[in-house]
Design a protein around this motif. Structure first.
Motif, PDB file in Angstrom:
ATOM      1  N   ALA A 128       0.809  -1.230   0.000  1.00  0.00           N
ATOM      2  CA  ALA A 128       0.000   0.000   0.000  1.00  0.00           C
ATOM      3  C   ALA A 128       0.840   1.277   0.000  1.00  0.00           C
ATOM      4  CB  ALA A 128      -0.971   0.017   1.176  1.00  0.00           C
ATOM      5  N   THR A 129       2.136   1.171  -0.287  1.00  0.00           N
ATOM      6  CA  THR A 129       2.970   2.363  -0.382  1.00  0.00           C
ATOM      7  C   THR A 129       2.593   3.147  -1.639  1.00  0.00           C
ATOM      8  OG1 THR A 129       4.819   1.282   0.741  1.00  0.00           O
ATOM      9  CG2 THR A 129       5.344   3.217  -0.600  1.00  0.00           C
ATOM     10  N   ALA A 130       2.431   4.452  -1.506  1.00  0.00           N
ATOM     11  CA  ALA A 130       2.140   5.298  -2.662  1.00  0.00           C
ATOM     12  C   ALA A 130       3.400   5.430  -3.515  1.00  0.00           C
ATOM     13  CB  ALA A 130       1.666   6.670  -2.197  1.00  0.00           C
ATOM     14  N   LEU A 131       3.275   5.160  -4.809  1.00  0.00           N
ATOM     15  CA  LEU A 131       4.434   5.138  -5.692  1.00  0.00           C
ATOM     16  C   LEU A 131       4.242   6.085  -6.871  1.00  0.00           C
ATOM     17  CD1 LEU A 131       5.012   1.262  -5.841  1.00  0.00           C
ATOM     18  CD2 LEU A 131       6.313   2.917  -4.492  1.00  0.00           C
ATOM     19  N   PRO A 132       5.346   6.672  -7.371  1.00  0.00           N
ATOM     20  CA  PRO A 132       5.263   7.494  -8.584  1.00  0.00           C
ATOM     21  C   PRO A 132       4.831   6.637  -9.774  1.00  0.00           C
ATOM     22  CG  PRO A 132       7.381   7.791  -7.449  1.00  0.00           C
ATOM     23  CD  PRO A 132       6.699   6.624  -6.812  1.00  0.00           C
ATOM     24  N   PRO A 133       4.400   7.253 -10.871  1.00  0.00           N
ATOM     25  CA  PRO A 133       3.902   6.489 -12.028  1.00  0.00           C
ATOM     26  C   PRO A 133       4.908   5.519 -12.635  1.00  0.00           C
ATOM     27  CG  PRO A 133       3.338   8.826 -12.229  1.00  0.00           C
ATOM     28  CD  PRO A 133       4.266   8.708 -11.063  1.00  0.00           C
ATOM     29  N   ASP A 134       6.212   5.836 -12.551  1.00  0.00           N
ATOM     30  CA  ASP A 134       7.218   4.966 -13.175  1.00  0.00           C
ATOM     31  C   ASP A 134       7.890   4.036 -12.174  1.00  0.00           C
ATOM     32  OD1 ASP A 134       8.534   6.957 -11.838  1.00  0.00           O
ATOM     33  OD2 ASP A 134       9.747   7.647 -13.526  1.00  0.00           O
ATOM     34  N   VAL A 135       7.282   3.872 -10.998  1.00  0.00           N
ATOM     35  CA  VAL A 135       7.796   2.952  -9.973  1.00  0.00           C
ATOM     36  C   VAL A 135       6.679   1.976  -9.606  1.00  0.00           C
ATOM     37  CG1 VAL A 135       8.796   2.718  -7.677  1.00  0.00           C
ATOM     38  CG2 VAL A 135       9.359   4.727  -9.066  1.00  0.00           C
ATOM     39  N   HIS A 136       6.991   0.688  -9.595  1.00  0.00           N
ATOM     40  CA  HIS A 136       6.005  -0.352  -9.303  1.00  0.00           C
ATOM     41  C   HIS A 136       6.495  -1.218  -8.154  1.00  0.00           C
ATOM     42  CE1 HIS A 136       4.213   0.820 -13.117  1.00  0.00           C
ATOM     43  NE2 HIS A 136       5.424   0.741 -13.641  1.00  0.00           N
ATOM     44  N   ALA A 137       5.585  -1.817  -7.439  1.00  0.00           N
ATOM     45  CA  ALA A 137       5.933  -2.656  -6.293  1.00  0.00           C
ATOM     46  C   ALA A 137       6.587  -3.951  -6.770  1.00  0.00           C
ATOM     47  CB  ALA A 137       4.699  -2.956  -5.460  1.00  0.00           C
ATOM     48  N   LEU A 138       7.792  -4.197  -6.307  1.00  0.00           N
ATOM     49  CA  LEU A 138       8.517  -5.395  -6.709  1.00  0.00           C
ATOM     50  C   LEU A 138       7.781  -6.657  -6.282  1.00  0.00           C
ATOM     51  CD1 LEU A 138      11.081  -6.735  -7.875  1.00  0.00           C
ATOM     52  CD2 LEU A 138      12.167  -6.411  -5.632  1.00  0.00           C
ATOM     53  N   GLY A 139       7.152  -6.606  -5.124  1.00  0.00           N
ATOM     54  CA  GLY A 139       6.444  -7.784  -4.628  1.00  0.00           C
ATOM     55  C   GLY A 139       5.346  -8.272  -5.558  1.00  0.00           C
ATOM     56  N   ASP A 140       4.767  -7.355  -6.333  1.00  0.00           N
ATOM     57  CA  ASP A 140       3.715  -7.741  -7.268  1.00  0.00           C
ATOM     58  C   ASP A 140       4.264  -8.485  -8.480  1.00  0.00           C
ATOM     59  OD1 ASP A 140       1.898  -6.478  -5.639  1.00  0.00           O
ATOM     60  OD2 ASP A 140       1.867  -4.616  -6.803  1.00  0.00           O
ATOM     61  N   ALA A 141       5.565  -8.318  -8.753  1.00  0.00           N
ATOM     62  CA  ALA A 141       6.162  -8.917  -9.947  1.00  0.00           C
ATOM     63  C   ALA A 141       6.957 -10.184  -9.655  1.00  0.00           C
ATOM     64  CB  ALA A 141       7.081  -7.902 -10.634  1.00  0.00           C
ATOM     65  N   LEU A 142       7.409 -10.348  -8.411  1.00  0.00           N
ATOM     66  CA  LEU A 142       8.263 -11.493  -8.081  1.00  0.00           C
ATOM     67  C   LEU A 142       7.472 -12.798  -8.067  1.00  0.00           C
ATOM     68  CD1 LEU A 142      10.495 -10.204  -5.127  1.00  0.00           C
ATOM     69  CD2 LEU A 142      11.317 -10.993  -7.350  1.00  0.00           C
ATOM     70  N   PRO A 143       7.933 -13.808  -8.786  1.00  0.00           N
ATOM     71  CA  PRO A 143       7.294 -15.129  -8.678  1.00  0.00           C
ATOM     72  C   PRO A 143       7.676 -15.784  -7.355  1.00  0.00           C
ATOM     73  CG  PRO A 143       9.245 -15.274 -10.066  1.00  0.00           C
ATOM     74  CD  PRO A 143       9.077 -13.812  -9.730  1.00  0.00           C
ATOM     75  N   ASP A 144       6.881 -16.747  -6.919  1.00  0.00           N
ATOM     76  CA  ASP A 144       7.214 -17.452  -5.674  1.00  0.00           C
ATOM     77  C   ASP A 144       8.545 -18.175  -5.803  1.00  0.00           C
ATOM     78  OD1 ASP A 144       4.894 -16.598  -4.481  1.00  0.00           O
ATOM     79  OD2 ASP A 144       3.748 -18.370  -5.091  1.00  0.00           O
ATOM     80  N   ARG A 145       8.753 -18.793  -6.953  1.00  0.00           N
ATOM     81  CA  ARG A 145      10.023 -19.450  -7.252  1.00  0.00           C
ATOM     82  C   ARG A 145      10.308 -19.262  -8.735  1.00  0.00           C
ATOM     83  NH1 ARG A 145      12.250 -22.416  -3.385  1.00  0.00           N
ATOM     84  NH2 ARG A 145      13.674 -23.374  -4.854  1.00  0.00           N
ATOM     85  N   ALA A 146      11.564 -19.379  -9.113  1.00  0.00           N
ATOM     86  CA  ALA A 146      11.924 -19.245 -10.524  1.00  0.00           C
ATOM     87  C   ALA A 146      13.065 -20.202 -10.825  1.00  0.00           C
ATOM     88  CB  ALA A 146      12.343 -17.811 -10.841  1.00  0.00           C
ATOM     89  N   PRO A 147      13.075 -20.790 -12.008  1.00  0.00           N
ATOM     90  CA  PRO A 147      14.158 -21.709 -12.375  1.00  0.00           C
ATOM     91  C   PRO A 147      15.443 -20.942 -12.647  1.00  0.00           C
ATOM     92  CG  PRO A 147      12.737 -21.324 -14.251  1.00  0.00           C
ATOM     93  CD  PRO A 147      12.086 -20.638 -13.085  1.00  0.00           C
ATOM     94  N   GLU A 148      16.530 -21.676 -12.735  1.00  0.00           N
ATOM     95  CA  GLU A 148      17.805 -21.076 -13.122  1.00  0.00           C
ATOM     96  C   GLU A 148      17.649 -20.452 -14.508  1.00  0.00           C
ATOM     97  OE1 GLU A 148      21.956 -20.455 -12.212  1.00  0.00           O
ATOM     98  OE2 GLU A 148      20.334 -21.287 -11.004  1.00  0.00           O
ATOM     99  N   PRO A 149      18.027 -19.168 -14.662  1.00  0.00           N
ATOM    100  CA  PRO A 149      17.877 -18.543 -15.983  1.00  0.00           C
ATOM    101  C   PRO A 149      18.884 -19.103 -16.981  1.00  0.00           C
ATOM    102  CG  PRO A 149      19.056 -17.079 -14.502  1.00  0.00           C
ATOM    103  CD  PRO A 149      18.602 -18.246 -13.671  1.00  0.00           C
ATOM    104  N   ASP A 150      18.619 -18.888 -18.248  1.00  0.00           N
ATOM    105  CA  ASP A 150      19.586 -19.259 -19.273  1.00  0.00           C
ATOM    106  C   ASP A 150      20.820 -18.370 -19.120  1.00  0.00           C
ATOM    107  OD1 ASP A 150      17.881 -21.151 -20.346  1.00  0.00           O
ATOM    108  OD2 ASP A 150      16.957 -19.717 -21.725  1.00  0.00           O
ATOM    109  N   ILE A 151      21.981 -18.995 -18.959  1.00  0.00           N
ATOM    110  CA  ILE A 151      23.216 -18.239 -18.732  1.00  0.00           C
ATOM    111  C   ILE A 151      23.900 -17.992 -20.067  1.00  0.00           C
ATOM    112  CG2 ILE A 151      25.414 -18.152 -17.502  1.00  0.00           C
ATOM    113  CD1 ILE A 151      23.015 -18.265 -15.631  1.00  0.00           C
ATOM    114  N   PRO A 152      24.103 -16.743 -20.456  1.00  0.00           N
ATOM    115  CA  PRO A 152      24.778 -16.463 -21.727  1.00  0.00           C
ATOM    116  C   PRO A 152      26.271 -16.755 -21.629  1.00  0.00           C
ATOM    117  CG  PRO A 152      24.375 -14.423 -20.553  1.00  0.00           C
ATOM    118  CD  PRO A 152      23.708 -15.506 -19.760  1.00  0.00           C
ATOM    119  N   ASP A 153      26.949 -16.715 -22.747  1.00  0.00           N
ATOM    120  CA  ASP A 153      28.392 -16.938 -22.792  1.00  0.00           C
ATOM    121  C   ASP A 153      29.087 -15.645 -22.378  1.00  0.00           C
ATOM    122  OD1 ASP A 153      30.931 -17.848 -23.226  1.00  0.00           O
ATOM    123  OD2 ASP A 153      30.846 -17.643 -25.406  1.00  0.00           O
ATOM    124  N   ILE A 154      29.376 -15.516 -21.088  1.00  0.00           N
ATOM    125  CA  ILE A 154      29.968 -14.296 -20.554  1.00  0.00           C
ATOM    126  C   ILE A 154      31.491 -14.439 -20.525  1.00  0.00           C
ATOM    127  CG2 ILE A 154      30.074 -12.747 -18.563  1.00  0.00           C
ATOM    128  CD1 ILE A 154      27.277 -13.842 -17.814  1.00  0.00           C
TER     129      ILE A 154
END
Length: 253
Positions: A128-154
């Motif tokens: 319920a924190t008031a946020l500017p238009p270009d800032v969004h709550a991270l908690g709304d976007a985070l999945p409960d769990r996520a697989p290992e991402p594809d690792i590029p050739d770094i």
């Protein structure tokens, strides 16, 4: 990056990786959070070579975001939290970032520069924190769990971080840090300091300056040790923190 990933994968999941004041984060929890943030950044279009703005005080969020950036082969633009107003809008614009991660302390400074930079932020904030238009709550976007991402050739010569100056003599300027420099810093300093698995390095200086990242976090994680810090430096708490965390080495300037 491969060495760091191997340390994280090889460490006992319940071994403490990070300590921030009274908070402890295990290697298992850290790895999970890195993958969750990597999923958010991937959905936002981040891939190898994409700058990501990081505007946080010292915290597990800061270091998990750095880990997510590293796994994706992206570039972490470490923004000095004391830069505000026109300076903040300028550094966000010239960073090349379109996406950023921030904490609650960044919301007010970002509200002051709405519409003056291109970065969309996800913020770790209470509900319920008031946020500017270009800032969004991270908690709304985070999945409960996520697989290992594809690792590029770094490669070692690939850019890993932009570390910005404070802007006291003009607009903030970036130092460009490549993966090889970060990796070799961890390898070299772990040996010089004699850090062993399970031991703790305490580094309370701002992570966005790089000192605590290179001299504290990098060698601690290189050997499967613990990195300890605090959200803001405190001279009066320094030695108490060293004792409390049972640190065998500390970072100070």
């Amino acid at each position: 990056l491969d060495g760091l990933r191997e340390v994280i994968a090889g460490a006992a999941p319940d071994q403490v990786a990070l300590r921030f004041e009274d908070e402890a984060v295990t290697y298992g929890a850290y790895a999970c959070e890195v993958n969750r943030l990597a999923a958010v950044l991937t959905r936002a279009g981040v891939s190898a070579g994409t700058p990501v703005a990081i505007l946080c005080r010292n915290s597990p969020l800061f270091l998990a975001t750095v880990g997510a950036v590293a796994k994706l082969g992206a570039i972490g633009a470490l923004i000095n939290t004391h830069v505000t107003g026109t300076g903040l809008a300028h550094v966000l614009t010239v960073s090349g970032a379109q996406v950023g991660i921030c904490d609650a302390t960044a919301v007010a400074p970002l509200a002051d520069v709405v519409g003056k930079h291109p970065v969309r932020f996800w913020a770790e904030v209470p509900a319920a924190t008031a946020l500017p238009p270009d800032v969004h709550a991270l908690g709304d976007a985070l999945p409960d769990r996520a697989p290992e991402p594809d690792i590029p050739d770094i490669r070692g010569g690939d850019v890993f971080l932009y570390i910005y100056t404070s802007g006291t003599t003009g607009y903030p300027k970036p130092a460009i840090v490549r993966h090889l420099r970060f990796t070799m810093g961890g390898i070299t300093l772990a040996g010089m300091l004699g850090i062993e698995p399970g031991e703790t390095i305490y580094a309370p200086l701002p992570l966005y300056h790089g000192e605590s990242l290179f001299v504290g976090f990098a060698p601690a994680f290189r050997v499967g040790g613990t990195f300890a810090s605090r959200r803001a430096f405190s001279a009066s708490a320094f030695l108490d923190d060293v004792r409390r965390h049972r640190a065998v080495a500390f970072v100070y300037v």
